[in-house]
Design a protein around this motif. Structure first.
Motif, short mmCIF file in Angstrom:
data_model
loop_
_atom_site.label_atom_id
_atom_site.label_comp_id
_atom_site.label_asym_id
_atom_site.label_seq_id
_atom_site.Cartn_x
_atom_site.Cartn_y
_atom_site.Cartn_z
N LYS A 1 5.11 5.72 18.09
CA LYS A 1 3.78 6.05 17.57
C LYS A 1 3.03 4.78 17.17
O LYS A 1 3.64 3.79 16.77
CB LYS A 1 3.89 6.97 16.35
N HIS A 2 1.71 4.85 17.24
CA HIS A 2 0.82 3.76 16.85
C HIS A 2 0.75 3.70 15.32
O HIS A 2 0.96 4.71 14.65
CB HIS A 2 -0.56 4.03 17.44
N HIS A 3 0.42 2.50 14.77
CA HIS A 3 0.39 2.37 13.30
C HIS A 3 -0.58 3.36 12.65
O HIS A 3 -0.34 3.83 11.53
CB HIS A 3 0.09 0.92 12.87
N LYS A 4 -1.66 3.71 13.36
CA LYS A 4 -2.63 4.67 12.80
C LYS A 4 -1.97 6.05 12.57
O LYS A 4 -2.15 6.67 11.52
CB LYS A 4 -3.80 4.82 13.76
N GLU A 5 -1.20 6.47 13.57
CA GLU A 5 -0.49 7.76 13.49
C GLU A 5 0.58 7.75 12.40
O GLU A 5 0.77 8.72 11.68
CB GLU A 5 0.23 8.02 14.81
N LEU A 6 1.29 6.62 12.29
CA LEU A 6 2.41 6.54 11.34
C LEU A 6 1.93 6.53 9.90
O LEU A 6 2.60 7.05 9.01
CB LEU A 6 3.24 5.27 11.62
N LEU A 7 0.77 5.91 9.66
CA LEU A 7 0.28 5.78 8.29
C LEU A 7 -0.57 6.97 7.83
O LEU A 7 -0.75 7.18 6.63
CB LEU A 7 -0.53 4.48 8.14
N ALA A 8 -1.07 7.74 8.79
CA ALA A 8 -1.95 8.87 8.45
C ALA A 8 -1.33 9.85 7.44
O ALA A 8 -2.01 10.27 6.49
CB ALA A 8 -2.37 9.60 9.72
N PRO A 9 -0.02 10.22 7.57
CA PRO A 9 0.55 11.17 6.59
C PRO A 9 0.51 10.65 5.14
O PRO A 9 0.57 11.43 4.20
CB PRO A 9 2.01 11.32 7.04
N ALA B 1 0.84 -1.21 0.00
CA ALA B 1 0.00 0.00 0.00
C ALA B 1 0.87 1.26 0.00
O ALA B 1 0.60 2.22 -0.73
CB ALA B 1 -0.92 -0.02 1.21
N LEU B 2 1.94 1.23 0.81
CA LEU B 2 2.88 2.36 0.85
C LEU B 2 3.54 2.59 -0.51
O LEU B 2 3.67 3.72 -0.98
CB LEU B 2 3.99 2.07 1.86
N TYR B 3 3.96 1.47 -1.12
CA TYR B 3 4.67 1.58 -2.39
C TYR B 3 3.74 2.14 -3.48
O TYR B 3 4.19 2.88 -4.36
CB TYR B 3 5.26 0.23 -2.83
N ALA B 4 2.47 1.79 -3.39
CA ALA B 4 1.49 2.33 -4.36
C ALA B 4 1.43 3.85 -4.23
O ALA B 4 1.38 4.57 -5.24
CB ALA B 4 0.12 1.71 -4.11
N VAL B 5 1.49 4.36 -2.98
CA VAL B 5 1.50 5.82 -2.76
C VAL B 5 2.79 6.42 -3.35
O VAL B 5 2.76 7.46 -4.02
CB VAL B 5 1.40 6.15 -1.25
N TYR B 6 3.91 5.76 -3.12
CA TYR B 6 5.21 6.23 -3.65
C TYR B 6 5.18 6.28 -5.18
O TYR B 6 5.63 7.25 -5.79
CB TYR B 6 6.31 5.29 -3.16
N ARG B 7 4.62 5.23 -5.78
CA ARG B 7 4.58 5.14 -7.25
C ARG B 7 3.68 6.22 -7.85
O ARG B 7 3.90 6.68 -8.97
CB ARG B 7 4.08 3.74 -7.65
N GLU B 8 2.67 6.58 -7.09
CA GLU B 8 1.77 7.65 -7.57
C GLU B 8 2.43 9.02 -7.52
O GLU B 8 1.87 10.02 -7.98
CB GLU B 8 0.48 7.66 -6.73
N GLY B 9 3.63 9.07 -6.91
CA GLY B 9 4.41 10.31 -6.92
C GLY B 9 3.94 11.34 -5.92
O GLY B 9 4.01 12.53 -6.16
#
Length: 605
Positions: A568-576, A542-550
């Motif tokens: 930090k909790h995973h929710k906080e880390l992934l929110a950005p 999922a992260l890499y998909a965001v990276y690929r979208e630029g």
């Protein structure tokens, strides 16, 4: 208890001989120069006194401390953790280099016992913390920002509050921990001491499992049958280890009032049970479109009517069987890391230059691969069993990702740097993905692209599908053990109950495959660890998909996430990144990336 983590990867192994080049070995002198180093004696003496004075100064007094006093207490506890961690890292890493060496085994056992004895008086710390009033603790945090930094540590400790026993029982369990460690060591030493005969060659388990990726099918079959024979001969020992460990866990869980055998792992991972269940359900539901579909396609490529277990990790017929030398592996991974961000390459470089990697396969060396963070004022160490297959390059990329993560998180200090297992796989799997994409970029022909894609799909199936099947096996094993002693045949049956479901209808299972649960170290060292791999892979996709979208500023956000460690909790880390792992659709996004790769392979024919 101070345990040395042992996150050995599932054996997506490779085989090979020279020329691998000059393989690096660990230089452990950054920890201590030897068993008789004066610094080691100094630290042991300091630790004994520090633990005793900590108990004298704080036991029974936590509720009366002011903000400055509580901060002093936390900082002294952190320093004790750091010194104990350094000693156990040194003892453990030396042991894993040659697990069959009696002196190294004795040294590690002696250090574990000393540290357990020294730290027993500290058990009161978490127990008293959990008796503090929530409002009083919040007032402390509000009044002192240095103390407030440690709130995530307090939150994790206090998550155990409902499961806490009396002070006396907690001390008893703390002391008893060395017995569980002895069973783990028995497992390690038994595995490392196994001997396999394949085509006139005597091999250890690592070398034998590596033959399962040989081009020659008869060699793969011979290796599989030999693994089955040797595990079969030793299965009673492995069943005894599993029965004892699972029973010990069941007793402790029952006394603590844990709702399920998995509860403790979810708490330590700082992840909600429903998030793990959403991941598991999404993966099991996706078996037909992932593993079943891929292996049916692979059966066609291999020209087989049916697949056997020794064909699962077989190379494709058109695959290049050359050995990748160490220098080439280093260059490939470093290029990928530098291309993402030069800062990442800069952090990775000392691993190769300064004796932070132990790469070669050696008699008695622990199998698999891991990255151990040691303590925040030293640096991580990476262990590999490098045999020169492309998959070994990916393992290097994986473990180096852990190393980079551990270096970046060290800034948080000893108590906040450690990342829950669910997030600990993020940088490792991302490092693999960067390396894979760099290799894919360089593919000169459609055939090369196909081989690379197939290899990546297989790694993802091994990381997602296979690890969730492992998780299901463990769930069944621990549930069954609650009903009484399990025979080797009972455990074998549980293992087989998850294999066909996960791998698909295209597979036959040779006689003896039912014992293959016996060599997986996670089941012994870290019950229910395995879902963290699937969590990490889905998260990274999922992260890499965001990276690929630029997305703008991705690299900065990514470094911030790694630097956060366990603060930090995973929710906080992934929110950005606009991601949320508690959303059931989140896992489908990660799984669809694997499915898309299988689509591309199908289109190639």
């Amino acid at each position: 208890m101070f345990h040395l983590p042992f996150p050995v990867r599932d054996a997506n192994a490779g085989s090979g001989t020279d020329p691998l080049g000059n393989l690096p070995e660990w230089d452990l002198s950054d920890l201590y120069t030897g068993e008789d180093a004066p610094e080691l004696k100094r630290d042991l003496d300091w630790l004994e006194e520090a633990c005793a004075s900590f108990a004298r100064d704080f036991e029974g007094k936590l509720a009366d401390l002011d903000d400055a006093g509580l901060l002093d207490c936390v900082l002294r506890n952190e320093r004790i953790n750091s010194v104990a961690g350094r000693i156990m890292s040194f003892a453990g890493l030396r042991y894993y280099q040659i697990t069959t060496d009696a002196d190294r085994a004795k040294f590690m056992s002696d250090m574990q016992e000393k540290i357990t004895n020294f730290t027993t008086p500290l058990v009161f710390f978490t127990l008293e913390l959990n008796r503090l009033d929530d409002d009083a603790l919040d007032a402390h945090f509000a009044a002192n920002s240095d103390l407030a930094r440690y709130k995530p540590v307090f939150d994790r400790i206090r998550a155990m509050k409902p499961y806490q026993l009396s002070d006396e029982l907690e001390k008893f369990l703390h002391d008893l921990g060395v017995v569980g460690d002895a069973w783990e060591r028995m497992f390690d030493e038994t595995i490392a001491g196994l001997s396999f005969e394949v085509d006139g060659q005597t091999l250890n388990i690592e070398g034998t499992l590596n033959l399962l990726t040989e081009q020659d099918r008869s060699k793969r079959e011979a290796a599989s049958r030999e693994v089955a024979r040797v595990l079969g001969e030793n299965v009673k020992t492995f069943a005894r280890v599993h029965n004892t460990q699972a029973k010990e866990k069941e007793i402790i869980d029952r006394w603590r009032g844990m709702e399920t055998p998995q509860t403790g792992r979810h708490l330590s991972n700082h992840v909600e049970p429903e998030v793990v269940e959403a991941l598991r359900s999404a993966v099991v539901k996706a078996y037909p479109k992932l593993s079943h579909r891929y292996y049916e396609m692979k059966r066609g490529w291999l020209g087989l009517d049916r697949m056997e277990v020794w064909d699962r990790n077989a190379p494709l017929p058109m695959e290049d069987t050359r050995i990748v030398g160490w220098d080439a592996a280093e260059a490939t991974v470093m290029e990928a890391y530098n291309a993402f961000d030069p800062r990442m390459g800069k952090i990775a470089k000392p691993f190769f230059k300064d004796g932070w990697i132990d790469a070669g396969v050696k008699p008695g060396k622990a199998p698999g691969a891991f990255a151990h963070p040691t303590v925040t004022d030293v640096h991580p160490y990476v262990m590999l069993n490098y045999l020169g297959k492309p998959r070994d390059v990916m393992t290097l990329a994986h473990e180096l990702g852990h190393g980079v993560h551990q270096v970046l998180a060290a800034g948080q200090g000893e108590m906040l740097s450690s990342t829950p297992l669910t997030l600990a796989e993020t940088a490792s799997v991302f490092g693999e993905m960067l390396t894979f994409q760099k290799m894919l970029e360089k593919a000169e022909t459609q055939e090369q692209r196909k081989v690379l894609l197939a290899g990546k799909v297989e790694d993802m199936i091994n990381t997602v599908v296979r690890q969730i099947a492992f998780y299901d096996f463990e769930c069944k094993l621990h549930d069954a053990r609650r009903g009484g002693e399990l025979t080797p045949e009972d455990i074998n049956a549980l293992w087989m109950s998850v294999q066909a479901e996960s791998l698909g209808p295209v597979f036959d299972f040779m006689e003896g495959y039912e014992t293959f649960w016996a060599y997986i170290p996670h089941f012994v060292h870290s019950p229910f660890y395995v879902y963290a791999y699937a969590f990490g892979d889905g998260l990274v996709n999922a992260l890499y998909a965001v990276y690929r979208e630029g997305g703008e500023g991705f690299e900065e956000k990514y470094f911030d996430m790694l630097k956060a460690g366990g603060s930090k909790h995973h929710k906080e880390l992934l929110a950005p990144f606009g991601l949320d792992a508690s959303d059931p659709k989140f896992w489908d996004k990660g799984l669809s990336m694997i499915s898309d790769m299988i689509d591309e392979l199908e289109a190639m024919g």
